[in-house]
Enzyme design. Sequence first.
Site, PDB file in Angstrom:
ATOM      1  N   LEU A 102       3.176   1.314   5.955  1.00  0.00           N
ATOM      2  CA  LEU A 102       1.502   1.540   6.124  1.00  0.00           C
ATOM      3  C   LEU A 102       0.734  -0.652   6.066  1.00  0.00           C
ATOM      4  O   LEU A 102       1.755  -1.170   5.447  1.00  0.00           O
ATOM      5  CB  LEU A 102       1.093   2.159   4.721  1.00  0.00           C
ATOM      6  CG  LEU A 102       1.034   3.633   4.529  1.00  0.00           C
ATOM      7  CD1 LEU A 102       0.927   4.434   3.530  1.00  0.00           C
ATOM      8  CD2 LEU A 102       1.110   4.026   5.458  1.00  0.00           C
ATOM      9  N   ASP A 103       0.080  -0.315   6.446  1.00  0.00           N
ATOM     10  CA  ASP A 103      -0.734  -1.839   6.647  1.00  0.00           C
ATOM     11  C   ASP A 103      -0.771  -2.304   5.496  1.00  0.00           C
ATOM     12  O   ASP A 103      -0.694  -1.397   4.444  1.00  0.00           O
ATOM     13  CB  ASP A 103      -1.671  -1.867   7.102  1.00  0.00           C
ATOM     14  CG  ASP A 103      -1.209  -2.067   8.302  1.00  0.00           C
ATOM     15  OD1 ASP A 103      -0.137  -2.017   9.008  1.00  0.00           O
ATOM     16  OD2 ASP A 103      -2.439  -1.540   9.349  1.00  0.00           O
ATOM     17  N   LYS A 104      -0.979  -3.275   4.965  1.00  0.00           N
ATOM     18  CA  LYS A 104      -1.000  -3.694   3.286  1.00  0.00           C
ATOM     19  C   LYS A 104      -2.469  -3.304   2.942  1.00  0.00           C
ATOM     20  O   LYS A 104      -2.517  -2.959   2.021  1.00  0.00           O
ATOM     21  CB  LYS A 104      -1.225  -5.662   3.399  1.00  0.00           C
ATOM     22  CG  LYS A 104      -1.574  -5.647   2.323  1.00  0.00           C
ATOM     23  CD  LYS A 104      -1.554  -7.301   2.249  1.00  0.00           C
ATOM     24  CE  LYS A 104      -1.077  -7.867   0.793  1.00  0.00           C
ATOM     25  NZ  LYS A 104      -1.042  -9.772   0.851  1.00  0.00           N
ATOM     26  N   THR A 106      -3.378  -0.107   3.791  1.00  0.00           N
ATOM     27  CA  THR A 106      -3.982   0.774   4.023  1.00  0.00           C
ATOM     28  C   THR A 106      -3.217   1.718   2.451  1.00  0.00           C
ATOM     29  O   THR A 106      -2.125   1.149   2.134  1.00  0.00           O
ATOM     30  CB  THR A 106      -2.739   1.643   4.811  1.00  0.00           C
ATOM     31  OG1 THR A 106      -3.156   1.269   6.601  1.00  0.00           O
ATOM     32  CG2 THR A 106      -2.973   3.112   5.176  1.00  0.00           C
TER      33      THR A 106
END
Length: 239
Positions: A102-104, A106
């Site tokens: 997951l993106d930082k 998110t």
Amino acid sequence: MRLDKLLANSGYGSRKEVKAVVKAGAVMIDGKPAKDVKEHVDPDTQEVTVYGEPVDYREFIYLMMNKPQGVLSATEDSRQQTVVDLLTPEEMRFEPFPAGRLDKDTEGFLLLTNDGQLAHRLLSPKKHVPKTYEVHLKSQISREDISDLETGVYIEGGYKTKPAKAEIKTNDSGNTVIYLTITEGKYHQVKQMAKAVGNEVVYLKRLSMGRVSLDPALAPGEYRELTEEELHLLNEPQA
């Protein structure tokens, strides 16, 4: 499997510490003293005891985490905190890794495991494992935009996304939220899909992976082990 790995994974300390236990003569394999931590054992067919107590060996670990914002989906980083840094030493000895990323910025459902086969199945594009996100958008969204998201939009590199499922939760000015389910995982895909319909993601949270949903009792940064039923659902072929 090497004896030192088996003992370390079973909670008997670091590999250096279990070496001392073996050297002290406290470890028995099928009733005979173990001589070397490099010795290979089969926990399914051989009995291993430490100070007379049978070793209850466990190979895999499966953790559901509500990943918080600001933390990397990685096993290690020299400058930033990772999801593995949130685990206890007892859990880290299994050497778990995030199954996907997951993106930082998110939040939401992230599986941490050391089961490479399961991780591969969940992440393989051929398996079409659905992942559902709660997406907060900067602007209101039209029914036409929803239709475009569902049929596929063009993102970076001229790639057209596969069919998705999109549902509007709220569509008020300054409070537009949709649920988006996709079966692939291109780089920044949800953000790129929103951009493709002239919008922008301001908050993103993954709610589920496959047939398993994030436990609502988990606050950001908290995690728990999967139940047997949840593990069974993740191992089931996806429809």
